[in-house]
Design a protein around this motif. Sequence first.
Motif, PDB file in Angstrom:
ATOM      1  N   PHE A 155      -7.211  -4.276   8.593  1.00  0.00           N
ATOM      2  CA  PHE A 155      -6.983  -2.885   8.955  1.00  0.00           C
ATOM      3  C   PHE A 155      -7.373  -2.601  10.399  1.00  0.00           C
ATOM      4  N   LEU A 207       0.830  -1.211   0.000  1.00  0.00           N
ATOM      5  CA  LEU A 207       0.000   0.000   0.000  1.00  0.00           C
ATOM      6  C   LEU A 207       0.859   1.253   0.000  1.00  0.00           C
ATOM      7  N   HIS A 246     -13.385   6.440   4.098  1.00  0.00           N
ATOM      8  CA  HIS A 246     -12.015   6.225   4.550  1.00  0.00           C
ATOM      9  C   HIS A 246     -11.244   5.454   3.497  1.00  0.00           C
ATOM     10  N   THR A 270     -11.993  -1.610  -7.883  1.00  0.00           N
ATOM     11  CA  THR A 270     -12.122  -0.957  -6.586  1.00  0.00           C
ATOM     12  C   THR A 270     -12.943   0.325  -6.691  1.00  0.00           C
ATOM     13  N   SER A 281      -0.358  -3.961  -4.582  1.00  0.00           N
ATOM     14  CA  SER A 281      -0.988  -4.639  -3.457  1.00  0.00           C
ATOM     15  C   SER A 281      -1.879  -5.792  -3.921  1.00  0.00           C
ATOM     16  N   SER A 282      -2.585  -5.569  -5.049  1.00  0.00           N
ATOM     17  CA  SER A 282      -3.533  -6.590  -5.499  1.00  0.00           C
ATOM     18  C   SER A 282      -2.843  -7.851  -6.003  1.00  0.00           C
ATOM     19  N   ALA A 306     -12.074  -1.645   8.063  1.00  0.00           N
ATOM     20  CA  ALA A 306     -12.344  -1.327   6.649  1.00  0.00           C
ATOM     21  C   ALA A 306     -13.370  -2.273   6.037  1.00  0.00           C
ATOM     22  N   TRP A 317     -16.766  -2.921   4.145  1.00  0.00           N
ATOM     23  CA  TRP A 317     -17.555  -2.099   3.228  1.00  0.00           C
ATOM     24  C   TRP A 317     -18.984  -2.012   3.722  1.00  0.00           C
ATOM     25  N   SER A 364      -9.034   3.409   3.656  1.00  0.00           N
ATOM     26  CA  SER A 364      -8.746   1.996   3.923  1.00  0.00           C
ATOM     27  C   SER A 364      -9.771   1.071   3.260  1.00  0.00           C
ATOM     28  N   LEU A 365     -10.993   1.591   2.994  1.00  0.00           N
ATOM     29  CA  LEU A 365     -11.991   0.757   2.316  1.00  0.00           C
ATOM     30  C   LEU A 365     -11.522   0.387   0.913  1.00  0.00           C
ATOM     31  N   GLU A 388      -8.221   0.493   0.021  1.00  0.00           N
ATOM     32  CA  GLU A 388      -6.984  -0.277   0.188  1.00  0.00           C
ATOM     33  C   GLU A 388      -7.302  -1.744   0.482  1.00  0.00           C
ATOM     34  N   ALA A 389      -8.335  -1.972   1.304  1.00  0.00           N
ATOM     35  CA  ALA A 389      -8.709  -3.343   1.630  1.00  0.00           C
ATOM     36  C   ALA A 389      -9.102  -4.091   0.359  1.00  0.00           C
ATOM     37  N   SER A 390      -9.804  -3.403  -0.541  1.00  0.00           N
ATOM     38  CA  SER A 390     -10.233  -4.050  -1.780  1.00  0.00           C
ATOM     39  C   SER A 390      -9.035  -4.423  -2.646  1.00  0.00           C
ATOM     40  N   MET A 391      -8.110  -3.469  -2.809  1.00  0.00           N
ATOM     41  CA  MET A 391      -6.954  -3.767  -3.658  1.00  0.00           C
ATOM     42  C   MET A 391      -6.052  -4.794  -3.005  1.00  0.00           C
ATOM     43  N   ASN A 392      -5.985  -4.721  -1.685  1.00  0.00           N
ATOM     44  CA  ASN A 392      -5.175  -5.668  -0.936  1.00  0.00           C
ATOM     45  C   ASN A 392      -5.697  -7.096  -1.090  1.00  0.00           C
ATOM     46  N   LEU A 393      -7.016  -7.218  -1.330  1.00  0.00           N
ATOM     47  CA  LEU A 393      -7.594  -8.554  -1.524  1.00  0.00           C
ATOM     48  C   LEU A 393      -7.543  -8.994  -2.984  1.00  0.00           C
ATOM     49  N   GLY A 394      -6.875  -8.217  -3.820  1.00  0.00           N
ATOM     50  CA  GLY A 394      -6.646  -8.657  -5.194  1.00  0.00           C
ATOM     51  C   GLY A 394      -7.449  -7.929  -6.251  1.00  0.00           C
ATOM     52  N   ALA A 395      -8.293  -6.964  -5.853  1.00  0.00           N
ATOM     53  CA  ALA A 395      -9.083  -6.244  -6.849  1.00  0.00           C
ATOM     54  C   ALA A 395      -8.221  -5.219  -7.567  1.00  0.00           C
ATOM     55  N   ILE A 423     -13.153 -11.925  -6.794  1.00  0.00           N
ATOM     56  CA  ILE A 423     -12.089 -11.349  -7.620  1.00  0.00           C
ATOM     57  C   ILE A 423     -11.305 -12.473  -8.305  1.00  0.00           C
ATOM     58  N   TYR A 456     -15.756 -11.237  -1.192  1.00  0.00           N
ATOM     59  CA  TYR A 456     -15.209 -10.289  -2.170  1.00  0.00           C
ATOM     60  C   TYR A 456     -13.922 -10.782  -2.844  1.00  0.00           C
TER      61      TYR A 456
END
Lengths: 356, 613
Positions: free
Chosen positions: A84, A55, B502, B519, A75-76, A88, A90, B504-505, B507-514, A105, A101
């Motif tokens: 977090f 990140l 925020h 995102t 990161s992806s 975080a 959704w 981080s919402l 970042e969490a998505s991209m961090n999970l591979g999106a 993906i 989610y």
Amino acid sequence: MRKLVEVKLENIVKTFGETVALKGIDLHIKHGELFTLLGPSGCGKSTTLRIIAGLDFPDKGRIFFDDQEVTYLSSSERGAVLVFQNYALWPHMTVYDNIAYGLKIKKLPKDEIEKKVRWALQLVKLEGFEDRYPTQLSGGQQQRVAIARAIVVEPKLLLLDEPLSNLDAKLRLEMRSEIRRIQRELGITVLYVTHDQEEAMAISDRIAVMNVGTVEQVGTPREIYEKPKTEFVASFMGKTNVIPAKVVEREGDKVTVEFEHFRLEGLTYTDKSDKVVIVIRPERISLHPIENAVKLEGKVDLIEYYGFFIEVVGMFGETRIIARTISDKDVMSLKPQGPVTFYINRDDILVLPKQL
Amino acid sequence: MKVSKWSEKLFGTPLFEPLVSFSYLFPLLYIVVFLIIPVLAMLAIAFSHEGHFSLYWFKSILTSSYYVQFPPQGDFAIKTVTATGETVYLIRGIDFGVVINSLVVAALVTLLASLMGTIFAFIMARYEFKGKNFFRIALFIPLLVTPFVNAYVIKKMFLDTGLINYIFYELLHILPFRIKIDGLAGVVLAQAMTYYPIVYLNAYASFINIDPTLEEQAENLGSKGFHLFRTVTFPLALPGIAAGATLVFIFSLEDLAAPIVFQGDPLAKKLMSYQIFSKFLYGLGERSPEIAALSIIMLTLAVLAFLGIRKYVSLRQYAMLSKGGRWKPRVSKPKPWQAAIIYVVLLPLLLLTIFPQIGVVLLAFSKQWSVTVMPQGFTTEYVKQMLFNPDVRRYIINSLMYSAAAVVLIVLLSVTSSYATSRFKGVLTPVLESLVIIPIAVPGIVVAMGYFYFFSQVFPNTPLDPTNIFSFNPAFVLILAYSIRRLPFSARSVYAGLQQVHVSLEEASMNLGASRWKTVTGILLPLISLNVFGGAMLSFVYSMSETSVGITLGSLNMQYAPITAFMKDIMMSAAGSAQLAAALGVLLITVQILSIVLVNIITKQRYAFIGLT
């Protein structure tokens, strides 16, 4: 089968504008261990975590997952999944959709997604909550959803950023053992960030203590607590006595140090600098005579009752030293301003170079 | 992935990502090409004379007594006696020359609007009194925009036979003589009545946002009454009030509706906006570079006011929100003398300022309105004409289509620019932030003139060339102008939405591979959809009523003209009917009310209309 990774950080440097957040960090996190970054706020532990998660990106240095360099992998694509601090979650998705989610993906078949989400819900003990929205959950439940969402994608590395800081004290203890249980069940490599030394000690296989952008010491909780290598580590790991002193005699590894008018002989010290601190844990100071002890005679300043222990603050010249005991007998004869003698085993006195 | 040094510098992210680059570059280039370059094109023309760089046009303007006149000419008020022996004072204002007149008018309008706006805001923010809800609704009414007809009704109100004289001279005998307000004085009144709610909204928000503990502490230390207001309350609210006042200053400077309506008095024509407009529309053959020079002068004044307030407000950004949320507002019951002011002074004032909108509706359904207090007779002829006359319907459809197209662009521009500026910190971030807000400071007539020079030079002899008399199609130019001019409304709303999500919402998505795209579309857009919707509606409403570009470039080919160009035509021509224009005004009001209600229902919040900070 899950592929666990080993993480290596080489000389990671990161600046934000004028401030240097990380001053060249080296770390080695092994397969399947729960590794904690511990330090006060602003020490760079969260930045380190974000850099490992992809990140943020370092200005200098390299990051390896096993033998693959991932320094500038987005990161992806990295597979280091972060839970977090604020979870975080959704707000426009249900618990189920939040957890599913990452699997969607990956374009997994629907029934497989469902199977995995159920498995994750079961693991964090949230079966039956799949149709709730995050706002309908308590803090602890939200925390579990965040963890489930991360582990369901079978990450190579699980990153936890102060995961317990938003929970109340009782829940914190409960979630702490939950996290440890889940980590053991899955045998997953976990990097954990916290500022709470007690939490770090309880949960970690190994700890890296960080301070102003550097790693001060890496070791097991016991090593960090009993054999701190720096004044900072010693003072950060729980209440302790840190007394400025001077080396007045050396003989190989053995030195004599002096503070106020007290001379302490036969202590172990290998550093070159003569300006030192003496570190003594309060619970290692005895109020009655013991063997191989240094004897300090002073005055009682305060006696503080904490319930399951009692602290005696002694004045030795201008220096205050705290001793801790669980025995009422030890303190019965003591009076404020009256005489007191502290006995300390030489092996329990650490001599460390004074921090500049 | 490749590390890119320039991506890090420009966009604030070391990984080159097409979506991030697009979010920066699309709005940036769009505003540069369709706002900055046209203005620069005009600058080039204003500074050239006989093929050389020259200050000729500026010198000729600033040394001509037509434009700058000291001492001023004319009498402020002229006394006449009618055949029936009544005394009438005609108030027109005095003539300082076009450039100074514009400044004086804008300054007076700003002063009046700020005074009224602040007083109304203060009583609404701090007092609980009977009829407060009526005040609250009524204060929104003047914000309903009806180009030309609004000013027309105000003109009627201040005729010697109008509503004001009827109430204060005939009924109440407060006035010892009749007054008639025309010329520049009429323009000042019309603009002040139209724009004061802008100050009201900004001032109200400021008063509401003052942490009550700040005032309580002052009271606790012995301050009270006016002293408390002067030393604590007012200074804390001043940045917001000043922001609203600056908007009013700029709006007054660029306003064309009031001068056009009051043009029966030649003094009302002596304003920069009107001069640019008439020299442009009625200039024979070659249009004089004087227009460009005059536009540059107006632009300079507006931009100076804008930059001044930005600097001032940023210097005084008080972090007033104490951590931890909402507080109980400081509301009290007015003392008897305060209640007297509220009901005896402010209520009648409020009723007068909402009369124009009422008058527009009455006028739309009336047979005629000549020298009477109210419009006369009832007919639905004009509303029918509006709905069924194919020519009129064409203007409405044109406006709807242009506005809808502009809104599509605006949504794209506001989402990309807000995403870039709120999520990344490259060197382009402050540049883009300024570019998105700058259209507020560029008067509409300046945009129109800039486009005129730009499109006639860059696309000569095409349908985009405004000098191409027979085949110019203003559709494209109008859509561009609307999208630029109404962008700030929407961009502010979307930016506010992004700040509430925020990071981080994502970042969490991209961090999970999106991916970044997934995102933004899957996480971010659903979360800010209400803000996007609210902003889009505002931009749509204000595009429908856009005047300056519509009545200049838009009226060059009436087949493609928007509704406002048609309204101007029927208001200006002797044969035209104010009633039909009023009917169109009612249509615009209806669209605006429906939009506001819709936005309020869907987003569940009272929508702030216009703000600068």
